[in-house]
Design an enzyme around this catalytic site. Structure first.
Site, PDB file in Angstrom:
ATOM      1  N   ASN A  47      10.498   1.740  13.074  1.00  0.00           N
ATOM      2  CA  ASN A  47      10.649   1.487  14.391  1.00  0.00           C
ATOM      3  C   ASN A  47      12.011   1.920  14.946  1.00  0.00           C
ATOM      4  O   ASN A  47      12.843   2.602  14.205  1.00  0.00           O
ATOM      5  CB  ASN A  47      10.528  -0.114  14.648  1.00  0.00           C
ATOM      6  CG  ASN A  47      11.634  -1.029  14.056  1.00  0.00           C
ATOM      7  OD1 ASN A  47      12.596  -0.374  13.748  1.00  0.00           O
ATOM      8  ND2 ASN A  47      11.335  -2.026  13.914  1.00  0.00           N
ATOM      9  N   ALA A  91       0.894  -1.268  -0.001  1.00  0.00           N
ATOM     10  CA  ALA A  91      -0.068   0.027   0.140  1.00  0.00           C
ATOM     11  C   ALA A  91       0.846   1.182  -0.018  1.00  0.00           C
ATOM     12  O   ALA A  91       0.197   2.434  -0.238  1.00  0.00           O
ATOM     13  CB  ALA A  91      -1.165   0.013   1.070  1.00  0.00           C
ATOM     14  N   ALA A 110       3.222 -10.394  12.616  1.00  0.00           N
ATOM     15  CA  ALA A 110       3.062 -10.489  14.026  1.00  0.00           C
ATOM     16  C   ALA A 110       1.696 -10.676  14.261  1.00  0.00           C
ATOM     17  O   ALA A 110       1.410 -11.337  15.764  1.00  0.00           O
ATOM     18  CB  ALA A 110       3.490  -9.122  14.441  1.00  0.00           C
ATOM     19  N   HIS A 138       4.077  -2.596  19.728  1.00  0.00           N
ATOM     20  CA  HIS A 138       4.271  -3.837  19.424  1.00  0.00           C
ATOM     21  C   HIS A 138       2.870  -4.892  19.518  1.00  0.00           C
ATOM     22  O   HIS A 138       2.770  -5.819  19.962  1.00  0.00           O
ATOM     23  CB  HIS A 138       5.123  -4.697  20.427  1.00  0.00           C
ATOM     24  CG  HIS A 138       6.319  -4.019  20.224  1.00  0.00           C
ATOM     25  ND1 HIS A 138       7.187  -4.173  21.560  1.00  0.00           N
ATOM     26  CD2 HIS A 138       6.998  -3.198  19.526  1.00  0.00           C
ATOM     27  CE1 HIS A 138       8.472  -3.574  21.211  1.00  0.00           C
ATOM     28  NE2 HIS A 138       8.416  -2.789  20.052  1.00  0.00           N
ATOM     29  N   PRO A 166       9.735  -7.552  18.672  1.00  0.00           N
ATOM     30  CA  PRO A 166       9.323  -8.441  17.907  1.00  0.00           C
ATOM     31  C   PRO A 166       9.778  -8.361  16.589  1.00  0.00           C
ATOM     32  O   PRO A 166       9.496  -9.508  15.652  1.00  0.00           O
ATOM     33  CB  PRO A 166       7.694  -8.019  17.762  1.00  0.00           C
ATOM     34  CG  PRO A 166       7.487  -6.780  17.934  1.00  0.00           C
ATOM     35  CD  PRO A 166       8.672  -6.358  18.899  1.00  0.00           C
TER      36      PRO A 166
END
Length: 647
Positions: free
Chosen positions: A160, A104, A616, A586, A627
């Site tokens: 992140n 996207a 995830a 997360h 993660p």
């Protein structure tokens, strides 16, 4: 017109000059600035033509009035996020497999604030972010909470804080137990972590055993060349309060302890994303791989003629800056559709496609393909609370948001240091040091002072349930800064093993509408109690040597700082937790493995054929840490499963 090759040669000369300026004494700042500026211009002029596709007719066909379709692929990967880029690269290693990846967003490779480690928060609330907000949180002041999610190739690995820590070994043993498949246990799953890693040893950190880390993978992992003095003081103070030193958070020795955190950065101190690591120019040049950008998949297509829904393709479209939705395109998958949209978009796509809780689908007039109550359930996240303290040495990253002539000068200095040598504060992720520990640690929380009635929600005795991140700057929340007139640092207290669970539902049948996200923060007393203990530990560290040389204890009454809360009761600290709780970015679990979950241990959507989920959202439980690495390893594992199946 000057030929492009001449620009390339000039660029080579400029980079040679830049390389010779290996030490600050060899080049004046003025000359350095000229080199940097000209290098940037020449790079722009000689930029390679993108191999990413925005002309969708090259890979799919418009849906006409008769519903006619489609271009054909073996595998269609929905979402080019952290997992999707890995799968696209690995599956297309087989030249006989035709792979289409649909994302996207666009590429992050040329977005400076994504590439520069310290600048990651500058991506939030921009065109590269989905701007998600949760539903009002009933147990947290009835506030909506901001959830940044990257709209980019590489997903949140492009946005992140780049912390290369994967959780505790027992977290994955717990996954194996829940899924009924020992291939998810640490002893088996960790080989995929080593497969993606390319660890660069650092003489400053001799305690790390390189033999326990991967050396030949595509994802570079190393320590930042920059160490803020407060980060080192934090590690030493944590040791002094009773948290042991950890030589490496990511081995069978376990996660508990304190140290500086490794990062996903390369030798030039540039962020490493799964796009930059896996979708290299050579990979994008493969004739059997096509990557579509700026296109949103609105649904997965199914053949239900034999009773069991079989995924046969996808429908997708784009949306202009004027919010006009373009024509729909369809592409067919002869083997599988793999949904990699992340914890928010994967369940949304499944529900829009008719796979989800039947009552909810019917409410939005979506034909039910498969009643799957687990889709959107089991939503979990790491809640966090920020604590802010005045810093008295004047060495925080305060100047990186310039507010005066001097701070602007310091920022320019650090920009040059980073561009020329990959050093300085810009090579930092701000949260340089961490501490992992348990809320029942009797050294930190002596039984004479603390009761031990908190539920043990950990995956094993060596797994932590609290993390504290030491940051070289402070904000009120996310990107909202404190006032510019004082230096402050921040500790982020994180609950790693919450017992509260939420859910995700559709707002409407419109794929462009955000879903309704409710993580149900702090629903259980356990979660509040553990965060209160984390705050107590953070306060103890902040006022223990050598942090006493960093913390300005005279700022006790400043309204934006937290020096005074040491004197508050647990009940008063619980009120602070409920008022301040935020995400650590997360969210997991909305298409989870296990009994009552959505996917089996090979990530196939139960009750369907030719459809998997990989991101995830398949995590049955949160890991005790960060993660990203587990997502990459999960995608590496699935790629091996699929290639073995179709060999």
């Amino acid at each position: 017109m000057i030929h492009t090759d001449m620009f390339a040669k000039l660029l080579g000369v400029m980079e040679a000059i830049q390389a010779r300026s290996a030490t600050p004494t060899r080049l004046s700042l003025g000359a350095a600035a000229s080199v940097v500026a000209l290098t940037i211009v020449l790079r722009y002029l000689t930029a390679k033509q993108s191999k990413l596709i925005t002309d969708y007719a090259k890979v799919a066909r418009k849906v006409n009035d008769n519903g006619a379709e489609v271009d054909e692929w073996d595998f269609i990967i929905v979402g080019g996020g952290t997992a999707g880029c890995v799968l696209a690269s690995r599956l297309s290693e087989d030249p006989n497999l035709r792979v289409l990846l649909i994302e996207a967003g666009g590429s992050s490779k040329d977005i400076g604030v994504s590439k520069i480690p310290v600048a990651f928060a500058k991506l939030m609330r921009t065109q590269w972010d989905y701007h998600f907000y949760t539903e009002p949180q009933q147990h947290a002041g009835n506030k909506k909470k901001y959830w940044p999610r990257a709209k980019l190739l590489g997903g949140c690995s492009a946005m992140n804080a780049m912390m290369a820590q994967y959780g505790a070994p027992s977290d994955f043993d717990e996954w194996a137990l829940i899924s009924g498949d020992q291939s998810w246990s640490w002893n088996n799953f960790s080989k995929y972590i080593r497969k993606f890693e390319k660890y660069t040893p650092d003489p400053r950190f001799p305690h790390v055993d390189p033999l326990l880390r991967g050396a030949n993978g595509p994802v570079e992992i190393k320590y930042s060349p920059h160490i803020w003095p407060g980060a080192q003081a934090f590690v030493e103070a944590s040791i002094n309060v009773g948290i042991p030193f950890s030589p490496d958070f990511c081995t069978t020795k376990g996660t508990k302890g304190t140290n500086k955190a490794m990062m996903y950065i390369d030798r030039k101190s540039t962020r490493v994303t799964t796009e930059s690591a896996y979708l290299t120019d050579d990979v994008l040049a493969r004739p059997n791989l096509k990557v579509v950008t700026h296109a949103r998949v609105s649904k997965v297509l199914f053949d239900i003629s034999d009773g069991t829904p079989r995924a046969t393709g996808v429908e997708f479209a784009s949306k202009s800056h004027m919010n006009k939705v373009g024509p729909k395109f369809r592409a067919r998958a002869t083997k599988e559709v793999i949904v990699c949209g992340g914890t928010i978009h994967s369940p949304q796509i499944l529900m829009l496609s008719g796979i989800g809780p039947a009552a909810q689908l019917s409410r939005h007039n979506i034909p039910v393909v498969l009643d799957a109550p687990g889709v959107g359930a089991n939503l979990m996240d790491h809640p966090s609370v920020n604590l802010r303290f005045r810093e008295k040495t004047g060495t925080t990253f305060h100047h990186l948001t310039p507010h005066s002539l001097n701070s602007t000068r310091l920022l320019i200095r650090d920009l040059l240091r980073y561009k020329l040598w990959g050093t300085g504060p810009l090579a930092s992720n701000v949260g340089e040091s961490v501490a992992f520990f348990r809320s029942d640690d009797q050294v930190l929380f002596p039984p004479a002072e603390y009761n031990n009635d908190i539920e043990d929600a950990n995956s094993g005795p060596d797994a932590p349930d609290i993390e504290i991140i030491m940051c070289a700057g402070a904000v009120r929340a996310h990107t909202i800064p404190l006032g510019p007139k004082f230096q402050a640092y921040q500790m982020i207290v994180i609950l790693l093993r919450p017992t509260s669970k939420g859910s995700l539902f559709l707002k409407s049948a419109d794929p462009w509408d955000d879903p309704l996200m409710d993580p149900s923060y702090l629903e259980t007393k356990h979660d509040v109690d553990v965060l209160v203990r984390g705050i107590r530990a953070a306060l103890k560290i902040a006022h223990t040597a050598p942090m006493t040389s960093i913390t300005d204890v005279d700022a006790i009454h400043h309204p934006e700082l937290d020096h005074h809360i040491s004197s508050l009761s647990d009940a008063e600290l619980a009120d602070i937790v409920r008022d301040r709780v935020e995400t650590l970015y997360h969210p997991v679990g909305t298409c989870s493995m296990g009994a009552g979950g959505v996917v089996d241990s090979e990530l196939r959507v139960k009750g369907t054929q030719g459809l998997r989920v990989c991101d995830a959202s398949v995590f049955p439980k949160l890991v005790s840490g960060h993660p990203t690495g587990a997502v990459i390893a999960t995608a590496e594992k699935l790629a091996d499963i699929i290639k073995a199946h179709y060999a």
